[in-house]
Scaffold this active site. Sequence first.
Site, mmCIF file in Angstrom:
data_model
loop_
_atom_site.group_PDB
_atom_site.id
_atom_site.type_symbol
_atom_site.label_atom_id
_atom_site.label_comp_id
_atom_site.label_asym_id
_atom_site.label_seq_id
_atom_site.Cartn_x
_atom_site.Cartn_y
_atom_site.Cartn_z
ATOM 1 N N ASP A 51 0.784 -1.293 0.097
ATOM 2 C CA ASP A 51 0.113 0.108 0.004
ATOM 3 C C ASP A 51 0.888 1.121 0.077
ATOM 4 O O ASP A 51 2.062 1.082 -0.197
ATOM 5 C CB ASP A 51 -1.158 0.090 1.299
ATOM 6 N N HIS A 52 0.372 2.426 0.135
ATOM 7 C CA HIS A 52 1.151 3.671 0.071
ATOM 8 C C HIS A 52 2.315 3.667 1.269
ATOM 9 O O HIS A 52 3.199 4.036 0.898
ATOM 10 C CB HIS A 52 -0.044 4.914 0.257
ATOM 11 N N GLY A 85 -1.114 -5.220 8.821
ATOM 12 C CA GLY A 85 -2.539 -5.333 8.212
ATOM 13 C C GLY A 85 -2.532 -6.285 7.089
ATOM 14 O O GLY A 85 -3.164 -7.295 6.846
ATOM 15 N N MET A 86 -1.453 -6.281 6.150
ATOM 16 C CA MET A 86 -1.320 -7.273 5.197
ATOM 17 C C MET A 86 -0.836 -8.681 5.719
ATOM 18 O O MET A 86 -1.489 -9.558 4.949
ATOM 19 C CB MET A 86 0.279 -6.796 4.182
ATOM 20 N N CYS A 115 3.141 -2.978 3.912
ATOM 21 C CA CYS A 115 2.312 -1.897 4.488
ATOM 22 C C CYS A 115 3.140 -0.935 5.454
ATOM 23 O O CYS A 115 4.105 -1.283 5.465
ATOM 24 C CB CYS A 115 1.011 -2.272 4.948
ATOM 25 N N GLY A 116 2.387 -0.141 6.062
ATOM 26 C CA GLY A 116 3.108 0.809 6.747
ATOM 27 C C GLY A 116 3.886 0.012 7.906
ATOM 28 O O GLY A 116 5.236 0.036 8.338
ATOM 29 N N THR A 117 3.036 -0.944 8.632
ATOM 30 C CA THR A 117 3.668 -1.787 9.874
ATOM 31 C C THR A 117 4.079 -3.262 9.229
ATOM 32 O O THR A 117 4.574 -4.095 9.909
ATOM 33 C CB THR A 117 2.887 -1.678 11.045
ATOM 34 N N GLY A 118 3.345 -3.834 8.290
ATOM 35 C CA GLY A 118 3.116 -5.226 7.777
ATOM 36 C C GLY A 118 1.985 -5.771 8.486
ATOM 37 O O GLY A 118 1.782 -6.958 8.191
ATOM 38 N N ARG A 130 8.400 -32.867 12.406
ATOM 39 C CA ARG A 130 7.563 -32.058 13.484
ATOM 40 C C ARG A 130 7.053 -30.880 12.778
ATOM 41 O O ARG A 130 5.992 -30.292 13.224
ATOM 42 C CB ARG A 130 8.415 -31.941 14.649
ATOM 43 N N HIS A 131 7.818 -30.204 12.059
ATOM 44 C CA HIS A 131 7.411 -28.987 11.221
ATOM 45 C C HIS A 131 6.162 -29.220 10.295
ATOM 46 O O HIS A 131 5.398 -28.585 10.094
ATOM 47 C CB HIS A 131 8.459 -28.256 10.564
ATOM 48 N N HIS A 185 10.845 -23.303 9.280
ATOM 49 C CA HIS A 185 9.854 -23.964 10.189
ATOM 50 C C HIS A 185 8.232 -23.890 9.655
ATOM 51 O O HIS A 185 7.509 -24.804 9.946
ATOM 52 C CB HIS A 185 10.049 -23.351 11.576
HETATM 53 C C1 RB5 Z 1 -1.898 2.876 6.351
HETATM 54 O O1 RB5 Z 1 -1.744 4.219 6.975
HETATM 55 C C2 RB5 Z 1 -1.521 1.864 7.444
HETATM 56 O O2 RB5 Z 1 -2.604 1.664 8.354
HETATM 57 C C3 RB5 Z 1 -1.000 0.465 6.525
HETATM 58 O O3 RB5 Z 1 -0.093 0.929 5.765
HETATM 59 C C4 RB5 Z 1 -0.640 -0.605 7.621
HETATM 60 O O4 RB5 Z 1 0.427 -0.238 8.272
HETATM 61 C C5 RB5 Z 1 -1.678 -1.215 8.297
HETATM 62 O O5 RB5 Z 1 -1.324 -2.242 8.941
#
Ligand code: RB5
Length: 144
Positions: free
Chosen positions: A8-9, A70-71, A65-68, A133-134, A98
């Site tokens: 995303d952005h 949401g994705m 994404c910003g934090t990873g 196991r894995h 694993h």
């Molecule tokens: C978008 O601002 C932000 O919410 C998205 O990139 C992501 O971090 C969501 O988990």
Amino acid sequence: MHVYLGSDHGGFKLKEALKKWLEGTEYKFTDLGCFSEESVDYPSVAREVCEKVLEEPSSRGLLVCGTGIGMSMVANKFPGIRAALCTNEVMAQMAREHNDAQIICMGGRISTDEVGVKMLEVFLKTNFSGEERHKRRIEMMMGK
Ligand code: RB5
């Protein structure tokens, strides 16, 4: 091995850096967007990457994404997908050895380009260990 990329952005700049690195490797890749820093909804991009990875089992996916977060949440809702949110090389390696993850997720506002490249490199070159196991745990995870 084909690599499908999506962001995303918030993940656009890191995805571009990873794409630049991929261009200097033997890996074939397809960028499924986004293509600018204009705001987009990460679930739509995650869906596109997950559908491609499910269609082509030898492929891998990258979602940023910003934090990873949401994705990774969206990707793991697709039956058959194992997506791993990683912040360092060890996590990227373990996600393959694993967990046999097909998709690596990263945060564009969390990881530097340098760490992102290292994570993607190790993720793409590491095979699943195949240890009993894995295998068993993955089968349990996937509801088999
Ligand atoms: C978008 O601002 C932000 O919410 C998205 O990139 C992501 O971090 C969501 O988990």
